[in-house]
Design an enzyme around this catalytic site. Structure first.
Site, short mmCIF file in Angstrom:
data_model
loop_
_atom_site.label_atom_id
_atom_site.label_comp_id
_atom_site.label_asym_id
_atom_site.label_seq_id
_atom_site.Cartn_x
_atom_site.Cartn_y
_atom_site.Cartn_z
N CYS A 110 -22.04 43.93 54.63
CA CYS A 110 -20.85 44.42 54.41
C CYS A 110 -20.40 45.40 55.25
O CYS A 110 -18.96 45.58 55.34
CB CYS A 110 -20.85 45.22 53.02
N HIS A 250 -14.63 49.72 52.12
CA HIS A 250 -15.01 48.25 51.63
C HIS A 250 -14.75 48.10 50.26
O HIS A 250 -14.92 49.13 49.24
CB HIS A 250 -16.40 48.35 52.13
N ASN A 280 -15.79 41.63 45.66
CA ASN A 280 -16.13 42.10 46.91
C ASN A 280 -16.32 40.90 47.95
O ASN A 280 -17.47 40.05 47.64
CB ASN A 280 -17.56 42.68 46.43
#
Length: 323
Positions: A110, A250, A280
């Protein structure tokens, strides 16, 4: 410094998977919203790979920048879900875009886009690149276990891209912090598919090919990490959150984002979120949000943008950028 973003673009699959759709499969739609803030996510159709999303995001980025693809001299793709183990997804993207440039993947999960962007900026700042294409792309729906009710609803598929060129002396990275801590590798991992546990050794019912996440320690680590790295990055250039125009975390979980906003005392109006619509999207999370914020008029020349990516590795990157 001396580096500017001249183009930005993103891509998401057309297939929208709502919480209500997951409820029909036995998931608790209310739990998903309460625990994550996610209302829907995008899943790529069968046959659509990470490179497909990356190419579409890159094409939109190139068109927005109005540059000749033949002038691109570096391609970096941040992804942990490549089309295949070999060759790199970046090489597949390079071929489809018709680029004459070195191309490579950067794997920091990520935080992959942050790692790729900082690396690309180093190339541009040192004169080793004049036009660098940086992409973050992941098809998480391919590697999450549909039977894992705590993990499967969190993730979606997307890609985002930026183009970097030399800029004025006051444009670029004012400050950044990147790091890794391999002692947390087991907290977020996909154990199978490498040299240690190849797919050929899989037993019936083995779930090692799916992503595994220990959510509670990841949650606590992420909040602590954001507090420490954001404070360090701002302190290093004698700036405060009052000097920041836009914050993009994020897009992992709204509970992490909200806790960090409260913990750091950030004005919530400065924080851009799109987690509720995409979930996500891992390496695509920040460039996707960056693209939408830009098109919403939230970013202008001279804007101070703070963004932070964090995930498996454990790896993280926090950046303060002057647009």
């Amino acid at each position: 410094m001396g580096v500017q973003v001249v183009g930005i673009g993103s891509s998401t699959p057309a297939n929208v998977v709502r919480n209500e759709d997951l409820a029909e499969l036995g998931y608790d739609a209310d739990w998903i919203v309460q625990r994550t803030g996610i209302l829907e996510r995008r899943h790529a159709e069968p046959g659509v790979a990470t490179s497909d999303l990356a190419v579409e995001a890159a094409q939109r980025c190139i068109a927005e920048a109005d540059v000749d693809p033949r002038d691109i001299d570096l391609l970096l793709v941040g992804t942990y879900t490549p089309d295949m183990p070999l060759p790199s997804t970046a090489c597949l993207v390079q071929n489809r875009l018709g680029l004459v440039a070195p191309a490579m993947d950067l794997h920091a999960a990520c935080a992959g886009f942050i790692f790729a962007m900082i690396t690309g900026m180093q190339y541009v700042a040192t004169g080793c690149s004049r036009l660098a294409l940086i992409i973050g792309a992941d098809t998480n729906s391919r590697v999450v276990n549909p039977a894992d009710r705590h993990t499967f609803p969190l993730f979606g598929d997307a890609a985002g891209a930026v183009l970097l060129t030399p800029g004025s002396a006051n444009q670029g990275l004012l400050s950044y912090a990147i790091g890794s801590d391999g002692s947390g590798a087991d907290l977020l991992c996909r154990p199978m598919g490498g040299s240690l546990h190849p797919f050929s050794q899989a037993e019936p019912g083995d779930t090692g090919n799916f992503l595994h996440m220990d959510g509670r320690p990841i949650f606590k680590w992420a909040i602590r990490l954001l507090r420490e790295t954001i404070s360090d990055v701002l302190r290093s250039v004698n700036m405060t959150l009052d000097d920041v125009d836009l914050v993009i975390f994020h897009q992992a979980n709204m509970r992490i984002i909200n806790a960090s906003v409260q913990d750091l005392g950030i004005d919530a109006r400065k924080v851009f979120n799109n987690l509720e619509r995409y979930g996500n999207t891992s390496g695509a999370s920040i460039p996707l949000a960056l693209d939408e914020a830009y098109r919403a008029g939230r970013i202008h020349r001279g804007s101070h943008i703070l963004f932070s990516g964090f995930g498996a590795g454990l790896s993280w990157g926090t950046v303060l950028l002057r647009w």
